[in-house]
Design an enzyme around this catalytic site. Sequence first.
Site, short mmCIF file in Angstrom:
data_model
loop_
_atom_site.label_atom_id
_atom_site.label_comp_id
_atom_site.label_asym_id
_atom_site.label_seq_id
_atom_site.Cartn_x
_atom_site.Cartn_y
_atom_site.Cartn_z
N THR A 131 -2.93 0.00 18.17
CA THR A 131 -1.78 0.65 17.36
C THR A 131 -2.25 2.11 17.73
O THR A 131 -1.48 2.95 18.01
CB THR A 131 -2.22 0.67 15.65
OG1 THR A 131 -1.96 -0.55 15.31
CG2 THR A 131 -1.32 1.77 14.79
N CYS B 139 -7.44 9.43 27.44
CA CYS B 139 -8.37 10.26 28.40
C CYS B 139 -9.76 9.89 27.88
O CYS B 139 -10.70 9.63 28.72
CB CYS B 139 -8.15 11.89 28.31
SG CYS B 139 -6.48 12.19 29.23
N LYS C 267 0.77 -1.23 -0.08
CA LYS C 267 0.04 0.05 -0.14
C LYS C 267 0.88 1.38 -0.14
O LYS C 267 0.18 2.46 -0.59
CB LYS C 267 -0.98 -0.12 1.27
CG LYS C 267 -2.22 -0.96 1.23
CD LYS C 267 -3.29 -0.69 2.13
CE LYS C 267 -4.26 -1.77 2.05
NZ LYS C 267 -5.47 -1.82 3.18
N CYS D 266 -13.54 -2.95 9.35
CA CYS D 266 -14.39 -2.95 8.15
C CYS D 266 -14.56 -4.47 7.51
O CYS D 266 -15.52 -4.62 6.85
CB CYS D 266 -13.43 -2.07 7.06
SG CYS D 266 -13.45 -0.49 7.61
#
Length: 250
Positions: free
Chosen positions: A131, A173, A83, A187
């Site tokens: 991530t 937070c 990609k 997805c």
Amino acid sequence: MNDQQLLRYARHILLDELGIEGQEAFLGARALVVGAGGLGSPAAMYLASAGVGHIVLADDDTVELSNLQRQLLHTTDRLGQSKVASGRATLAALNPGIHVQVIERRLVDDELDEQVAAADVVLDCSDNFATRHQINRACVRHHKPLVSGAAIRFDGQVGVFDLRDATAPCYHCLFPEEADDVEEANCATMGVFAPLVGIIGSMQAAEALKVLAGLGTSLSGRLLHLDVLTMQWRSMNVPRDHECAVCAAR
């Protein structure tokens, strides 16, 4: 700027709030885009077209046919390519006057730290909580502004965590790591409406450009949520958690 740049960026320069000074800030900036998929596509493309001088694009995935419904960095003839290689080709075609650096692997640990430390703004266009939290921790350590986006099905959200400001919240937070679901939505299993990622990714680019040029008021301390089925936006304030396990020591 040379004559070609003055012409290319003329519509920016005409904006009193931006002008030559703001455009020069874009040209001298370095943006880290983590993820070259649905969100990273419009985000990186608008950063490139706007003239951000150095874009670092990081992703460890390859182009698949199911990506092409929404990931506009990629084309049918690039199936099977990485990609980031596909993304670099698209961004170079959009604007050959910028430098695009690609990282064909998942950014973690010291390398993530190094890239965040070198960036002027970080765009989290990833698709998983692990991530996102790693990026957030690196941005907290290095006091870097983080522009975060997410999209699933017909719902999207975008926020800014400007960690240059000691009073600003961080991503943790708002979304404590211990509260994340074990089986998070993605997805591949839930689907996503193609234009939604375009809307959210474009907003990430807009917020990143505002941060780089010091334009207007950013989304720092706020989260926008979009229900694209009703085209209703909701805005919520995000206070700093003074007991946050990640940023409380600031």
